[in-house]
Design a protein around this motif. Structure first.
Motif, PDB file in Angstrom:
ATOM      1  N   ARG A  90      -7.295   4.522  -0.840  1.00  0.00           N
ATOM      2  CA  ARG A  90      -5.944   3.977  -1.007  1.00  0.00           C
ATOM      3  C   ARG A  90      -5.918   2.713  -1.855  1.00  0.00           C
ATOM      4  O   ARG A  90      -4.889   2.074  -1.984  1.00  0.00           O
ATOM      5  CB  ARG A  90      -5.315   3.661   0.354  1.00  0.00           C
ATOM      6  N   ILE A 168       1.417   1.550   1.607  1.00  0.00           N
ATOM      7  CA  ILE A 168       0.361   2.555   1.630  1.00  0.00           C
ATOM      8  C   ILE A 168       0.983   3.946   1.754  1.00  0.00           C
ATOM      9  O   ILE A 168       1.566   4.281   2.786  1.00  0.00           O
ATOM     10  CB  ILE A 168      -0.600   2.316   2.810  1.00  0.00           C
ATOM     11  N   THR A 257      -2.001   2.597  -3.231  1.00  0.00           N
ATOM     12  CA  THR A 257      -1.325   1.485  -2.566  1.00  0.00           C
ATOM     13  C   THR A 257      -0.869   0.469  -3.602  1.00  0.00           C
ATOM     14  O   THR A 257      -1.542   0.224  -4.601  1.00  0.00           O
ATOM     15  CB  THR A 257      -2.276   0.817  -1.561  1.00  0.00           C
ATOM     16  N   HIS A 281       5.972   5.636   3.607  1.00  0.00           N
ATOM     17  CA  HIS A 281       4.881   4.693   3.397  1.00  0.00           C
ATOM     18  C   HIS A 281       4.612   3.893   4.672  1.00  0.00           C
ATOM     19  O   HIS A 281       5.508   3.674   5.484  1.00  0.00           O
ATOM     20  CB  HIS A 281       5.208   3.693   2.277  1.00  0.00           C
TER      21      HIS A 281
END
Length: 302
Positions: A90, A168, A257, A281
């Motif tokens: 991420r 994220i 991210t 998210h």
């Protein structure tokens, strides 16, 4: 018999135009609890960790074994319980934290007494660039450069009146895939313009002019223009975060991210507004980790 624990912070890298040189440690952590054992065993205790591979194929073990071999040492078998707050793939330095943890594991088991410079050199050789690994090792904001002779220079700043908000997404993005979209070369003029942006951004960050730093973070020419199409809601996140009060918002590492920099205490407002706009998210308010990697000697059972 419990021997020791190793804790390594997550990291964000690039910060926009500081490509492969700027990193920042964040207060998400990878933690190893290490016990003596008859054979090597890894136990994962986190939703963020993948299925446990054979011990010999575990990144932490591979790194530890590589480190031990450099110094002609042998690892004693251990049971390693692994906990992690750091989501994989991420852009938050999950592999870098594992590499630093593996080096420290060998350092402790083989009693190598490695200096920070030696740990960073090994980590950079494995990772390929020093930004994430330096941040996880040292803590704080770090600016790094590997010189032609192999030396790695590090500048560290551990005071920053900032909150950091990360957005994220559910999707993963491997670093190698994010690098494939980057150009192989830049013209001299392109490189000069991109470097100038990075120079001002770093100077502003170090001096505490976060408004200017945020502005320049969003003017990157090295990687964000090429990676933005890989990032869900890239433009929306940047625009809405700015409206909510963020200084600047960039891709965290290779993505997917994204991370915003805000004045200390303002992160809650930005996070709340963006979470409403990004229901798919995970939005988190994070702080700078100032201490980097550390080892705790646990109580021995007698």
């Amino acid at each position: 018999m419990r021997m020791f624990s190793i804790t390594v912070p997550a990291s964000t890298a690039n910060l926009g135009p500081g490509f492969d040189s700027a990193g920042l440690a964040l207060n998400l952590y990878l933690t190893l609890h290490v016990e003596k054992s008859e054979q090597w065993e890894f136990v994962h205790q986190s939703m963020h960790l993948p299925p446990v591979p054979d011990a010999s194929e575990h990144l932490i073990y591979e790194t530890a074994a590589r480190t031990a071999s450099i110094y002609n040492s042998t690892l004693s078998p251990c049971k390693v319980i692994v906990e992690s707050d750091i989501p994989l793939a991420r852009g938050l330095g999950s592999s870098a934290s594992a590499i630093i943890a593996g080096i420290e594991l060998a350092n402790q088991l083989c009693e190598l007494s490695l200096a920070f410079e030696e740990k960073l050199r090994i980590a950079t050789d494995i990772e390929g660039h020093p930004d994430n690994v330096a941040a996880s090792l040292y803590g704080g904001l770090v600016i790094t450069s590997q010189l032609q002779n192999g030396d790695i220079e590090v500048f560290q700043k551990t005071d920053a009146e900032l909150d950091f908000i990360v957005y994220i997404p559910v999707i993963e993005l491997k670093t190698e895939d994010a690098r494939k979209v980057l150009p192989e070369q830049f013209t001299r003029n392109e490189a000069a313009k991109a470097s100038a942006v990075g120079n001002i951004m770093i100077a502003a960050l170090v001096s505490g002019d976060y408004k200017l730093a945020g502005k320049l973070m969003e003017e990157d020419l090295f990687h964000e223009p090429y990676r933005s199409s890989l990032i869900p809601n890239y433009e929306k996140i940047r625009e809405e975060a700015k409206i909510a009060g963020a200084y600047g918002t960039v891709i965290s590492g290779a993505g997917p991210t994204m991370i915003s920099f805000t004045a200390k205490g303002k992160g809650k407002k930005v996070a709340a507004q963006l979470q409403n706009l990004l229901p798919s998210h995970q939005v988190k308010i994070l702080k700078m980790d100032q201490g980097g990697s550390r080892v705790t000697n646990d109580i021995f059972n007698r």
